[in-house]
Scaffold this motif. Structure first.
Motif, PDB file in Angstrom:
ATOM      1  N   ILE A  57      -1.860   8.719   6.398  1.00  0.00           N
ATOM      2  CA  ILE A  57      -0.606   9.020   5.703  1.00  0.00           C
ATOM      3  C   ILE A  57      -0.627   8.337   4.344  1.00  0.00           C
ATOM      4  O   ILE A  57      -1.190   7.246   4.170  1.00  0.00           O
ATOM      5  N   GLU A  58      -0.057   9.004   3.373  1.00  0.00           N
ATOM      6  CA  GLU A  58       0.044   8.437   2.025  1.00  0.00           C
ATOM      7  C   GLU A  58       1.507   8.127   1.765  1.00  0.00           C
ATOM      8  O   GLU A  58       2.373   9.001   1.902  1.00  0.00           O
ATOM      9  N   VAL A  59       1.784   6.870   1.410  1.00  0.00           N
ATOM     10  CA  VAL A  59       3.167   6.412   1.276  1.00  0.00           C
ATOM     11  C   VAL A  59       3.399   5.840  -0.112  1.00  0.00           C
ATOM     12  O   VAL A  59       2.450   5.524  -0.844  1.00  0.00           O
ATOM     13  N   LEU A  60       4.664   5.704  -0.458  1.00  0.00           N
ATOM     14  CA  LEU A  60       5.058   4.984  -1.672  1.00  0.00           C
ATOM     15  C   LEU A  60       5.325   3.538  -1.283  1.00  0.00           C
ATOM     16  O   LEU A  60       6.218   3.261  -0.473  1.00  0.00           O
ATOM     17  N   TRP A  61       4.541   2.628  -1.852  1.00  0.00           N
ATOM     18  CA  TRP A  61       4.677   1.224  -1.477  1.00  0.00           C
ATOM     19  C   TRP A  61       6.019   0.686  -1.956  1.00  0.00           C
ATOM     20  O   TRP A  61       6.411   0.889  -3.109  1.00  0.00           O
ATOM     21  N   GLY A  80      11.209  -4.312   0.619  1.00  0.00           N
ATOM     22  CA  GLY A  80      10.568  -3.511   1.638  1.00  0.00           C
ATOM     23  C   GLY A  80      11.343  -2.251   1.977  1.00  0.00           C
ATOM     24  O   GLY A  80      12.368  -1.936   1.365  1.00  0.00           O
ATOM     25  N   ALA A  81      10.848  -1.526   2.993  1.00  0.00           N
ATOM     26  CA  ALA A  81      11.509  -0.308   3.458  1.00  0.00           C
ATOM     27  C   ALA A  81      11.045  -0.020   4.882  1.00  0.00           C
ATOM     28  O   ALA A  81       9.875  -0.207   5.215  1.00  0.00           O
ATOM     29  N   GLY A 114       4.068 -10.886   6.119  1.00  0.00           N
ATOM     30  CA  GLY A 114       4.624 -11.538   4.941  1.00  0.00           C
ATOM     31  C   GLY A 114       5.420 -10.585   4.075  1.00  0.00           C
ATOM     32  O   GLY A 114       5.952  -9.578   4.542  1.00  0.00           O
ATOM     33  N   SER A 115       5.467 -10.885   2.799  1.00  0.00           N
ATOM     34  CA  SER A 115       6.242 -10.093   1.849  1.00  0.00           C
ATOM     35  C   SER A 115       5.443  -8.872   1.394  1.00  0.00           C
ATOM     36  O   SER A 115       4.225  -8.949   1.202  1.00  0.00           O
ATOM     37  N   PRO A 116       6.104  -7.732   1.200  1.00  0.00           N
ATOM     38  CA  PRO A 116       5.389  -6.549   0.704  1.00  0.00           C
ATOM     39  C   PRO A 116       4.722  -6.762  -0.650  1.00  0.00           C
ATOM     40  O   PRO A 116       3.768  -6.062  -0.993  1.00  0.00           O
ATOM     41  N   THR A 117       5.220  -7.727  -1.430  1.00  0.00           N
ATOM     42  CA  THR A 117       4.680  -7.910  -2.779  1.00  0.00           C
ATOM     43  C   THR A 117       3.246  -8.435  -2.779  1.00  0.00           C
ATOM     44  O   THR A 117       2.490  -8.172  -3.719  1.00  0.00           O
ATOM     45  N   VAL A 166       9.096  -4.786   5.863  1.00  0.00           N
ATOM     46  CA  VAL A 166      10.134  -5.574   5.211  1.00  0.00           C
ATOM     47  C   VAL A 166       9.684  -7.032   5.286  1.00  0.00           C
ATOM     48  O   VAL A 166       8.802  -7.364   6.086  1.00  0.00           O
ATOM     49  N   PRO A 167      10.228  -7.904   4.454  1.00  0.00           N
ATOM     50  CA  PRO A 167       9.788  -9.301   4.493  1.00  0.00           C
ATOM     51  C   PRO A 167       9.873  -9.884   5.902  1.00  0.00           C
ATOM     52  O   PRO A 167      10.950  -9.941   6.498  1.00  0.00           O
ATOM     53  N   GLY A 168       8.728 -10.258   6.463  1.00  0.00           N
ATOM     54  CA  GLY A 168       8.686 -10.884   7.778  1.00  0.00           C
ATOM     55  C   GLY A 168       8.311  -9.977   8.919  1.00  0.00           C
ATOM     56  O   GLY A 168       7.940 -10.462   9.991  1.00  0.00           O
ATOM     57  N   THR A 169       8.391  -8.637   8.732  1.00  0.00           N
ATOM     58  CA  THR A 169       8.161  -7.739   9.865  1.00  0.00           C
ATOM     59  C   THR A 169       7.471  -6.447   9.409  1.00  0.00           C
ATOM     60  O   THR A 169       7.868  -5.847   8.405  1.00  0.00           O
ATOM     61  N   GLN A 170       6.455  -6.048  10.168  1.00  0.00           N
ATOM     62  CA  GLN A 170       5.799  -4.758   9.983  1.00  0.00           C
ATOM     63  C   GLN A 170       6.077  -3.903  11.219  1.00  0.00           C
ATOM     64  O   GLN A 170       6.016  -4.380  12.352  1.00  0.00           O
ATOM     65  N   THR A 171       6.383  -2.631  11.002  1.00  0.00           N
ATOM     66  CA  THR A 171       6.687  -1.711  12.095  1.00  0.00           C
ATOM     67  C   THR A 171       5.706  -0.545  12.076  1.00  0.00           C
ATOM     68  O   THR A 171       5.470   0.049  11.011  1.00  0.00           O
ATOM     69  N   ILE A 172       5.127  -0.237  13.261  1.00  0.00           N
ATOM     70  CA  ILE A 172       4.197   0.881  13.391  1.00  0.00           C
ATOM     71  C   ILE A 172       4.619   1.721  14.580  1.00  0.00           C
ATOM     72  O   ILE A 172       4.922   1.196  15.660  1.00  0.00           O
ATOM     73  N   ARG A 173       4.647   3.041  14.372  1.00  0.00           N
ATOM     74  CA  ARG A 173       4.916   3.974  15.459  1.00  0.00           C
ATOM     75  C   ARG A 173       3.812   5.031  15.453  1.00  0.00           C
ATOM     76  O   ARG A 173       3.604   5.709  14.447  1.00  0.00           O
ATOM     77  N   THR A 174       3.096   5.157  16.577  1.00  0.00           N
ATOM     78  CA  THR A 174       2.033   6.149  16.705  1.00  0.00           C
ATOM     79  C   THR A 174       2.212   6.920  18.015  1.00  0.00           C
ATOM     80  O   THR A 174       2.892   6.454  18.932  1.00  0.00           O
ATOM     81  N   THR A 175       1.579   8.075  18.069  1.00  0.00           N
ATOM     82  CA  THR A 175       1.575   8.890  19.289  1.00  0.00           C
ATOM     83  C   THR A 175       0.131   9.171  19.687  1.00  0.00           C
ATOM     84  O   THR A 175      -0.673   9.571  18.835  1.00  0.00           O
ATOM     85  N   GLY A 176      -0.205   8.944  20.965  1.00  0.00           N
ATOM     86  CA  GLY A 176      -1.550   9.225  21.458  1.00  0.00           C
ATOM     87  C   GLY A 176      -2.494   8.050  21.421  1.00  0.00           C
ATOM     88  O   GLY A 176      -3.692   8.204  21.702  1.00  0.00           O
TER      89      GLY A 176
END
Length: 290
Positions: free
Chosen positions: A167-171, A176-177, A112-115, A51-61
């Motif tokens: 992983i394949e995602v829809l940008w 953001g999302a 930054g911004s997803p755009t 989302v604008p201003g923040t990236q979130t990552i969650r991983t295991t291992g």
């Protein structure tokens, strides 16, 4: 191909969903070591959000991955690299795009911004990233992501040769999302695209020229029939007028007949007329001057 077969093919294409799966064997790596794609998958990429201003990552291992130094201080500050996969003009490319500190393998990072995050924020140098440079995916475009141990953004420090699944995602769009929509994960069956682009129905076939001539002839026939109906209507109006005239004449005759009848009755009722009639009948009436 007949029109029926062509129409059936179009219907199949409309109802068949687009399947998502990055062909890893044909991906071209730029700016990083291509051998990294062959690293064993020892960790799982669970969640990605931007989302604008923040990236979130969650991983295991990934918690066992050692950190490495990336500057002259020698301090081990980087534990992983976020890789990005882009489809540019029909060809999939991949590269190490963003550095991740130990707490960012399972956390958040200012972004930054997803755009314009990827093309302008991460891949800004055409000399390093070639066709991926300045490429910003559009909302809904398919983008691949994975996390690799160590520092692999334009270098190759991999104390352990491990990575997560791709992983394949829809940008997402400008808002953001978190999380983004995942349409495929390496090692699993491909999933239907949740946002397939509908195919517009084909235009109706143009009838052959002989059909056009037949249609034209039928239209002319209908026009002639309509004209005949108009003529009949005119005749009916004329006949209606003549009937009205006859009715008027009959009424005049009835009026004249009533007047004559009244005159006759009036004459016969006259006393002198009665006396004359009686005298004639009795043979006693002599017409004067006879």
């Amino acid at each position: 191909m007949s029109f029926a077969k062509w129409w059936l093919l179009m219907c199949v294409l409309v109802v068949t969903p687009a399947w998502a799966q990055i062909p890893l064997n044909s991906v071209k790596v730029v700016g990083s070591d291509p051998a990294i794609l062959k690293f064993p998958v020892s960790a799982t990429f669970d969640v990605y959000g931007i989302v604008p201003g923040t990236q979130t990552i969650r991983t295991t291992g990934t918690d066992r991955w050692p950190a490495v130094a990336i500057d002259e201080t020698g301090n081990p500050v980087q534990s992983g690299t976020l890789w990005v996969f882009l489809n540019v003009n029909g060809q999939w490319y991949a590269t190490g795009a963003e550095r991740l500190r130990p707490n960012q393998l399972n956390g958040t990072k200012p972004q930054g911004s997803p755009t314009n995050l990827i093309g302008d924020g991460w891949l800004y140098d055409v000399n390093r990233w070639g066709p991926m440079a300045h490429y910003n995916p559009a909302p809904g475009e398919h983008v691949g992501l994975m996390v690799v141990a160590g520092s692999t953004r334009s270098d190759n420090q991999t104390p352990v040769k491990e990575r997560t699944n791709v992983i394949e995602v829809l940008w997402p769009g400008a808002n953001g999302a978190n999380p983004v929509t995942v349409v495929w994960s390496e090692g699993s069956e491909p999933l239907p695209d949740p946002t397939p682009v509908p195919t517009p129905p084909p235009s109706p076939p143009v009838p052959p020229s002989d059909d056009l001539a037949s249609i034209r002839a039928k239209l002319e026939q209908i026009s002639t029939q309509l004209q005949g109906i108009g003529d009949i209507k005119i005749d009916l109006i004329r006949i209606e007028g003549e009937v009205k005239d006859i009715g008027t004449s009959l009424e005049a005759h009835r009026t004249a007949s009533r007047s004559l009848r009244d005159q006759v009755f009036g004459f016969l009722k006259n006393s002198k007329t009665i006396a004359v009639v009686v005298g004639i009948l009795a043979g006693k009436f002599v017409i004067p001057g006879s």
